[in-house]
Design an enzyme around this catalytic site. Structure first.
Site, PDB file in Angstrom:
ATOM      1  N   ASP A   8       0.831  -1.206   0.000  1.00 24.57           N
ATOM      2  CA  ASP A   8       0.000   0.000   0.000  1.00 24.57           C
ATOM      3  C   ASP A   8       0.868   1.260   0.000  1.00 24.57           C
ATOM      4  O   ASP A   8       2.028   1.222   0.424  1.00 24.57           O
ATOM      5  CB  ASP A   8      -0.893   0.037   1.247  1.00 24.57           C
ATOM      6  CG  ASP A   8      -1.919  -1.083   1.235  1.00 24.57           C
ATOM      7  OD1 ASP A   8      -2.238  -1.584   0.146  1.00 24.57           O
ATOM      8  OD2 ASP A   8      -2.381  -1.437   2.331  1.00 24.57           O
TER       9      ASP A   8
HETATM   10  N1  URA Z   1      -1.315  -5.920   3.830  1.00 22.79           N
HETATM   11  C1  URA Z   1      -1.789  -4.668   3.865  1.00 22.79           C
HETATM   12  O1  URA Z   1      -2.821  -4.404   4.449  1.00 22.79           O
HETATM   13  N2  URA Z   1      -1.117  -3.713   3.201  1.00 22.79           N
HETATM   14  C2  URA Z   1       0.038  -3.952   2.536  1.00 22.79           C
HETATM   15  O2  URA Z   1       0.617  -3.033   1.976  1.00 22.79           O
HETATM   16  C3  URA Z   1       0.525  -5.253   2.526  1.00 22.79           C
HETATM   17  C4  URA Z   1      -0.170  -6.232   3.174  1.00 22.79           C
END
Ligand code: URA
Length: 237
Positions: free
Chosen positions: A101
């Site tokens: 993310d």
């Molecule tokens: N899980 C999440 O919620 N975000 C990420 O970036 C990776 C795994």
């Protein structure tokens, strides 16, 4: 001899699926002849043109980046935000293996080797992804046990390989938990914690398979060694 669509994909021009579309649409020539059949196999010596331009085979490149916060993992962004590609000094058409993310930090691999990417992402290979989550609130034993039993996400039960409470800070009302998962579902870790009633404030991926951040600082990257690449290939079933 390799299939034409594979050679086009390896040159980084298009995914294998898109390469098939280009072939069927009559955009691909081999040794001066338009080829529209998907079964065609060619050798290194054959000259391939896509949209009239010769394809150039790229050397395979492999990188591990410590992704900073506020950077997106896709290769192009319509809002012109910084992407993980902005950190890597190369002309090769590399792309990220999986996704983190915008606000997640930590280990992400980049390559132009589709087969390597497939091995790392294939669910059967059960590649460990180690995350450390800073949570908003004090996590309870009951919440940890619920996580350990598994959470239903998108109709499938995802059971973490490990959930370990690292630290509780009562004065700041935060908890630090390490969680190891195998899948790479969208926002998976955040959704897992959310579903037991606690929110992730900060998330960092510390390891993917054999690739740890070690002493890579935020925004720093390194090339993988040939030995590391061979270890990944040895997982191929
Ligand atoms: N899980 C999440 O919620 N975000 C990420 O970036 C990776 C795994």
């Amino acid at each position: 001899m390799e299939r034409l669509q594979k050679i086009i994909a390896q040159a980084g021009i298009a995914s294998r699926r898109k390469a098939e579309d280009l072939i069927v649409a009559g955009k691909v020539q081999v040794n001066g002849k338009v080829i529209t059949s998907l079964g065609t196999k060619i050798s290194e010596k054959d000259e391939v043109l896509v949209n009239g331009k010769p394809i150039v085979k790229e050397n395979k490149e492999y990188y591990l980046l410590n992704k900073p916060r506020g950077v997106i993992t896709t290769t192009n962004d319509e809002k012109s935000r910084k992407t993980v590609l902005d950190y890597i000094d190369t002309d090769a058409r590399i792309y990220p293996v999986g996704r983190l993310d915008y606000d997640t930090t930590g280990a992400i691999l980049l390559t132009n080797d589709g087969e390597f990417a497939n091995i790392m992402m294939h669910p059967n290979n059960k590649i460990e992804k180690v995350y450390v989550a800073k949570l908003n609130g004090i996590i309870t034993v009951d919440q940890i046990n619920k996580l350990k039993k598994g959470i239903n996400l998108d109709g499938t039960l995802v059971v973490p390989q490990r959930v370990k409470l690292k630290k509780i800070d009562a004065s700041k009302n935060t908890s630090i938990v390490e969680i190891i998962i195998h899948e790479g579902k969208n926002h998976q870790v955040k959704r897992m914690f959310e579903s037991v009633g606690i929110l992730v404030d900060k998330l960092k991926r510390e390891r993917i398979g054999i690739f740890t951040l070690a002493n890579l600082q935020s925004g720093e990257y390194r090339k993988l060694t040939p030995k590391e690449v061979a270890i990944v290939y040895s997982l191929k079933k």
